[in-house]
Scaffold this motif. Structure first.
Motif: not given
Lengths: 289, 122
Positions: A5-7, A14, A162, A165, A184
């Motif tokens: 899960i990244a952004s 996230k 997880d 950012p 996300v």
């Protein structure tokens, strides 16, 4: 299967997505790789079973053996060594711990000593296997700690990572080797701007990906338009909702506060699983409705 | 012994470069005459540790003092370890700086004048 899960942007959700995804998925393992500010444990409240200190090797020069040839400083890609006429300086905060200097020292004058960079903690929370790393304050070497955290990946489980950012080394290290990446974002100019950067990263790394839009009824429609144009699947929309914000502010996971989300997350899991199957059999990314 | 001046050009009429680690040129001058040597700095584009590399370069040339605009912590530590005096806060041409140094107008800097990454192009 490993799903990260990244952004690009920080604060998009996230950890909200990662923790609820882990809780809603059977036989899951949550790996918090945001070692500079790990916080998934606040949602999951794991019981700690193990704590390990992580170190990187840094050079220590024995001046009685050194002939000041300068080779160690020459090969150091991060300029962590300076060889002067009668002494050698080591700058530990620049050292990435590759060991090249000691390997190439003909005089065998370089010993490696451990420098602690952080810890890895392993535990369990509501059936979710939990691992996270905590980087020491003031330490810049996040990637080696992320690698140490990821050594605890259990491939017999559905692994949810997880990521931190951004788009730089710690993110690359965190999402490397994932079968799928969830980006996300939020429907604002800031969310879109940083989503574009994150998309560049996952495309370059050839990781199949999809988008989760958080606070989906805020801002404008440009994130949706972009995803449509680029054939990027939007996997889930989480509305800007007072109830969700309130449970977040108390550290309660989304699926616990609103059990209706269990189904949304299990649906997302199925979509991703199919996606990964299609990708691995055909070798290219296809949109799955 | 020589002195080293960080310079934006390769001759004595050039302006002083305000950065140490990532200056364009190092000008080495023999203290007694006006013989000089200009060396292009190979560390301008270094990702990190430019000050350390530049400090090492200067230390290898029998220099007693460095005249520059600013120096960061890693460069300062390297130069200090090599027993080289550091003089910061300079501007104007290289020639003027040499003349003023000879007259003993400068005081030796006691610590780094800027933090790390100061010289990185913005």
């Amino acid at each position: 299967m490993i799903v990260s899960i990244a952004s690009g942007k920080g604060g998009t959700g996230k950890t909200t997505v990662a923790t609820s995804f882990a809780l809603a998925t059977k036989n899951s393992q949550l790996i918090d790789c945001d070692v500079e500010e790990p916080n998934a444990h606040i949602f999951l409240k794991p019981r700690r079973e193990k704590r390990v200190t992580v170190s990187i090797p840094i050079p220590k020069v024995d001046l009685t053996k050194c002939n000041f040839c300068g080779k160690c400083a020459q090969i150091c890609a991060y300029n962590a060594l300076a060889v002067l006429n009668d002494r050698v300086l080591v700058f530990p905060h620049l050292c990435h711990g590759c060991g090249g200097c000691s390997l190439l020292c003909m005089q065998k004058a370089i010993n490696e000593v451990d420098k602690k960079i952080g810890i890895v903690e392993i535990g369990k929370a509501n059936g979710v296997a939990f691992v996270h790393g905590i980087l020491n304050i003031g330490e810049v070497m996040a990637p080696p700690l992320v690698r140490a955290v990821k050594q605890n990946i259990n491939t017999s489980k559905t692994v949810i990572i997880d990521a931190p950012p951004g788009t730089s080394c710690p993110v690359i290290e965190a999402i490397k080797g994932s079968d799928f990446c969830i980006l996300v974002t939020e429907p604002t100019p800031f969310g879109l701007n940083d989503l574009l950067l994150a998309v560049e990263v996952v495309r370059k790394m050839k990781i199949p990906f999809g988008v989760v839009v958080n606070r989906a009824d805020l801002g404008d429609r440009k994130v949706d338009t972009y995803c449509e144009e680029e054939n990027i699947p939007v996997l889930m929309r989480i509305p800007f909702d007072r109830e969700i914000a309130m449970s977040y502010s108390k550290g309660i996971p989304l699926v616990t506060a609103q059990p209706i989300y269990y189904r949304k997350f299990t649906n997302m899991f199925e979509i991703i699983k199919n996606h990964v199957c299609v990708y691995s059999s055909k070798g290219n990314l296809e949109l799955v409705d | 012994m020589k002195i080293c001046i960080t310079s934006q050009g390769n001759n004595l009429d050039s302006e002083i470069d305000p950065r140490f680690g990532r200056c364009k040129y190092f000008i080495f001058v023999d203290k007694d005459g006006l013989e000089f040597e200009a060396i292009q700095n190979p560390n301008v584009e270094a990702r990190g540790g430019a000050g350390i590399q530049s400090g090492q370069l200067v230390a290898g040339r029998e220099v007693e003092a460095v005249l520059t605009g600013n120096v960061g912590p890693n460069a300062f530590e390297t130069l200090k370890a090599a027993n080289i005096d550091v003089i910061t806060g300079l501007s104007g041409t290289v020639k003027e700086a040499i003349a003023r140094y000879k007259k003993g107008e400068f005081e030796v800097t006691q610590g780094p004048s800027v933090s790390s990454k100061f010289g990185l192009p913005s």
